[in-house]
Structures are given as C-alpha cells and as structure tokens.
Design an enzyme around this catalytic site. Structure first.
Site, PDB file in Angstrom:
ATOM      1  CE  LYS A  43      17.974 -45.119  54.938  1.00  0.00           C
ATOM      2  NZ  LYS A  43      19.224 -45.008  55.724  1.00  0.00           N
ATOM      3  CB  ALA A  68      17.056 -48.491  65.587  1.00  0.00           C
ATOM      4  CG  LEU A  71      22.832 -43.334  60.138  1.00  0.00           C
ATOM      5  CD1 LEU A  71      24.082 -42.703  60.735  1.00  0.00           C
ATOM      6  CD2 LEU A  71      21.974 -42.259  59.476  1.00  0.00           C
ATOM      7  CG  ASN A 122      22.223 -37.529  60.155  1.00  0.00           C
ATOM      8  OD1 ASN A 122      22.200 -37.183  61.332  1.00  0.00           O
ATOM      9  ND2 ASN A 122      21.607 -38.615  59.737  1.00  0.00           N
ATOM     10  CB  CYS A 125      21.318 -40.206  63.340  1.00  0.00           C
ATOM     11  SG  CYS A 125      20.522 -41.819  63.406  1.00  0.00           S
ATOM     12  CE  LYS A 161      16.702 -33.967  60.548  1.00  0.00           C
ATOM     13  NZ  LYS A 161      16.116 -35.030  59.696  1.00  0.00           N
ATOM     14  CB  ILE A 187      14.312 -31.529  66.489  1.00  0.00           C
ATOM     15  CG1 ILE A 187      12.887 -32.073  66.549  1.00  0.00           C
ATOM     16  CG2 ILE A 187      14.464 -30.226  67.228  1.00  0.00           C
ATOM     17  CD1 ILE A 187      12.337 -32.379  67.933  1.00  0.00           C
TER      18      ILE A 187
END
Length: 301
Positions: A43, A68, A71, A122, A125, A161, A187
């Site tokens: 994660k 949602a 993070l 990341n 997001c 990413k 994606i």
C-alpha cells in the site's frame, strides 16, 4: 514458462498484487505470495503517518468499486517493520511511495530501497489530497521533477504509476521515461467517480468522490497500455480490471510484461492468482508460446 523479467528483476510469474489491496501489512502480503503471486506492491506510504479519510471509504458500483481511502498509512518508519517481515525468497517486493515534493520522494527512496526489489512512485491517485497523487501525474513538469529526484538517489529500479485521467497519457509516459523511470505501471483508478444514496440524498463516500476500479475499467487500461507501448522503450506493467487469464493475456499482448491484480481479490478471493496462473500456462501451451517474452506486444504486429 511463466517467468518474466522486468529491469533485471525476475518474477516467477507475471502476476503481482496491486497497491492498495491487502498491502498494509506483512501477513496479508505473505498470504498473497503463498497464493500464487509473483510479487507484491505495498500500500502506498509516506514519510509521516497519515489518517486518510473517515468511513465510508469504499462503495460497490456496477462493474467495480469506488474508493477514497485517502492514502492512509502509518508512515515509513512503521511500514519498514512490515517490509522486513516479507518472505523474499523467490518473491519480488515492491514498495509504493507517495509525497508532495521531490525531497519527500528522495527521502522515501533512501529509507526503503535496501528492503525492496523495486519502488513504485504513486503519482496518480485520483482521490489524494491537494498536491499529491494525480496532482503530480497530470503534469509533465511535476512528473519529470519527481521521477528525476527519485532516480537521483535510487539503487533499485523505479516504476512510475500513471493516471488515465489526462488528455494524453503517452505524453506523461514519455516524460517519465525521459526523467529516468525504469518502468511504468498503468493505470491507476479512473475518475474520480461518485455514488449517491437516494434514501438520504447524500454521497455515500465521506470524501464524496473516489477512484473507480474493477472490470469496467479494463478496456481503458488495455488501450492505455497499448498506446504507451508504442511510445516508450521501457517495460510496462498493466493494471486495471484483470480478473481472468484471458484478461492477463490481453494486457501482455498489448505490451505489458506483468499484470497487477487488485479488485478481483475482493470478488474472487486470493485464489484468483493460482487460477489465473493455471489458465495462463494452459493457454501458452495450447498456443505454442514458450515464454512470456514471446507474447509481449504481439497485438502490435
């Protein structure tokens, strides 16, 4: 037969856990590896702990889910303890990191690169706080700056990413390649999207909107992999709606060397990895393919 090599890192098979699903602790990631994944992506985590959004953070919709989570993570120092517990022998461990500045990404790379095989940035997001995630990945300049900062200190391959929520994903892909990215994964979730509870006339998610994943986004993911494959020379990892070996074959034919699995675990359980591997191996035997390499990008021929 199922082995694939990405940036000098060998995977026993082309399947890996996607960031955000069962990647918060070592026990769940080890479970995924024992279930047939060739690698796991943690994660996403940051330098400091972050609480994320309050519940509800996920909702099922037709063709997938919208999430949602915001993070949420315990911070790098706590997460390093989990990374140390991953059963590495024969398995590939990838850390997913996020930040808001080049310095934050550089610090994170230095903190964890000795514990992992690869690092995924990341920058995509769609429900992150302002200044994070897709706020970076939707800008060529910011993407270049972040990737370059990570590469400056990296001793392991760096994966960027990408978000599909851009006018032209190939521009971002080429920018990341120019900045030194060793690999691209694409994606991230689509959107943001929203679901409204008509009984109370309010959005279901506490953040109101979130990123959509699941079967419905696979055609978009395939198209993006296909387009980016023709635009860059670095390897690609496909992600987005893969549930079956047929889905994985599509991604590979489009140009991916590996495929991340996420939402399918919620619907099919962790056995989805072994089921896909069995189906993929039979497909290859029946089709006369001796290796994954022979299959990568052949839809372009």
């Amino acid at each position: 037969m199922l082995k694939t090599n990405i940036c000098g890192v060998e995977f026993q098979n082309p399947l890996m856990l996607a960031a955000g699903i069962m990647g918060s602790n070592a026990s769940s990631m080890n479970w995924i590896l024992k279930s047939g994944a060739g690698g796991v992506v943690s994660k996403s985590f940051s330098l400091n702990p972050h609480p994320g959004y309050v519940n509800p953070t996920t909702v099922a919709v037709e063709g997938g889910i919208i999430n949602a989570i915001g993070l949420s993570n315990p911070g790098v120092e706590n997460f390093k303890e989990e990374l140390l517990k991953i059963e590495r022998e024969g398995n590939v461990l990838i850390a997913s990191i996020y930040g808001a500045t080049p310095d934050e990404f550089s610090q994170l790379v230095c903190e964890v690169q000795g514990l992992v095989d690869m690092i995924e940035l990341n920058i995509s997001c769609p429900h992150a706080m302002e200044g994070y995630g897709a706020s970076i990945g939707q800008s060529c300049d910011l993407s270049h700056t972040i990737v370059a900062a990570a590469k400056d200190v990296a001793e392991v391959p760096i994966i960027a990413k990408l978000t599909p929520n851009v006018t032209d994903i190939t521009e971002i892909a080429k920018t990341c390649e120019d900045a030194g990215a060793d690999c691209l994964s694409l994606i991230n979730t689509l959107g943001p999207g929203m679901k409204i509870n008509i009984d109370v006339a309010k959005p279901v998610l506490s953040n109101k909107f979130g990123g959509m994943s699941g079967k419905a986004i696979k055609p978009i993911a395939i198209r993006n992999v296909y387009s980016v494959y023709e635009s860059v020379d670095i390897p690609l990892i496909g992600v987005g709606g893969a549930y079956t070996f047929e889905d994985v074959v599509e991604f590979i034919f489009a140009g991916a060397r590996a495929v991340q699995i996420g939402t399918a675990i919620m619907d099919e359980g962790v056995d989805v990895f072994s089921k896909i591997n069995i189906g993929l191996e039979k497909f290859m035997e029946d089709g006369g393919y001796a290796s994954i390499d022979e299959m990568v990008g052949i839809a372009h021929d």
